[in-house]
Design a protein around this motif. Sequence first.
Motif, mmCIF file in Angstrom:
data_model
loop_
_atom_site.group_PDB
_atom_site.id
_atom_site.type_symbol
_atom_site.label_atom_id
_atom_site.label_comp_id
_atom_site.label_asym_id
_atom_site.label_seq_id
_atom_site.Cartn_x
_atom_site.Cartn_y
_atom_site.Cartn_z
ATOM 1 N N UNK A 1 0.977 -1.295 0.058
ATOM 2 C CA UNK A 1 0.050 -0.122 -0.007
ATOM 3 C C UNK A 1 0.837 1.125 0.055
ATOM 4 N N UNK A 2 -0.019 2.367 0.213
ATOM 5 C CA UNK A 2 0.783 3.659 0.400
ATOM 6 C C UNK A 2 1.144 4.091 1.885
ATOM 7 N N UNK A 3 2.260 4.541 2.001
ATOM 8 C CA UNK A 3 2.465 4.946 3.557
ATOM 9 C C UNK A 3 3.514 6.005 3.476
ATOM 10 N N UNK A 4 3.412 6.775 4.454
ATOM 11 C CA UNK A 4 4.377 7.983 4.511
ATOM 12 C C UNK A 4 5.816 7.538 4.921
ATOM 13 N N UNK A 5 6.742 8.353 4.943
ATOM 14 C CA UNK A 5 7.948 8.174 4.984
ATOM 15 C C UNK A 5 8.193 7.975 6.823
ATOM 16 N N UNK A 6 8.982 6.938 7.014
ATOM 17 C CA UNK A 6 8.887 6.829 8.552
ATOM 18 C C UNK A 6 7.648 5.537 9.140
ATOM 19 N N UNK A 7 6.882 5.575 8.281
ATOM 20 C CA UNK A 7 5.715 4.608 8.588
ATOM 21 C C UNK A 7 6.052 3.113 8.358
ATOM 22 N N UNK A 8 5.209 2.122 8.657
ATOM 23 C CA UNK A 8 5.396 0.965 8.915
ATOM 24 C C UNK A 8 4.309 -0.082 7.963
ATOM 25 N N UNK A 9 4.623 -1.088 7.455
ATOM 26 C CA UNK A 9 3.750 -2.072 6.611
ATOM 27 C C UNK A 9 4.243 -3.374 6.959
ATOM 28 N N UNK A 10 3.221 -4.355 7.037
ATOM 29 C CA UNK A 10 3.654 -5.731 7.043
ATOM 30 C C UNK A 10 3.026 -6.470 5.789
ATOM 31 N N UNK A 11 3.821 -6.948 5.267
ATOM 32 C CA UNK A 11 3.541 -7.874 3.943
ATOM 33 C C UNK A 11 3.264 -9.356 4.456
ATOM 34 N N UNK A 12 2.499 -10.057 3.782
ATOM 35 C CA UNK A 12 2.285 -11.409 4.064
ATOM 36 C C UNK A 12 2.140 -12.245 2.493
ATOM 37 N N UNK A 13 2.837 -13.472 2.733
ATOM 38 C CA UNK A 13 2.936 -14.316 1.684
ATOM 39 C C UNK A 13 2.332 -15.660 2.023
ATOM 40 N N UNK A 14 1.161 -16.090 1.592
ATOM 41 C CA UNK A 14 0.445 -17.135 1.828
ATOM 42 C C UNK A 14 0.828 -18.265 0.623
ATOM 43 N N UNK A 15 1.327 -19.361 1.204
ATOM 44 C CA UNK A 15 1.669 -20.525 0.413
ATOM 45 C C UNK A 15 0.636 -21.544 0.302
#
Length: 124
Positions: free
Chosen positions: A10-24
């Motif tokens: 997604x879109x996030x501002x600098x300094x922010x966080x994201x968590x990606x997931x990968x389902x197998x």
Amino acid sequence: QVQLVESGGGLVQAGGSLRLSCAASGRTFSSYVMGWFRQAPGKEREFVAAISRTGRNTYYAYSVKGRFTISRDNAKNTVYLQMNSLKPEDTAVYYCAARATSLVVPTIGEYDYWGQGTQVTVSS
């Protein structure tokens, strides 16, 4: 064979966080070394992080070490990439990949299966 589906971009501002997931898919997820890679516009795909089959060993690119954390839940057939302190230069399509041997390596050509990617955009 394993099929991989990424989510969480997604879109996030600098300094922010994201968590990606990968389902197998499949019942042999725990037999694969898993990796995250990324590709920015106009650039080659590059290694981000990788994790051993048990999750005990991890390996990071220098550019993300200390900011990103790779983890996995073999019971859920899922690998994660927690991304903190994001920078505009982290903007890219992020791909997860699976390697059907035990060695944890950063080499793109050594991974056997790939997801379709998820876009991460970091605004300044």
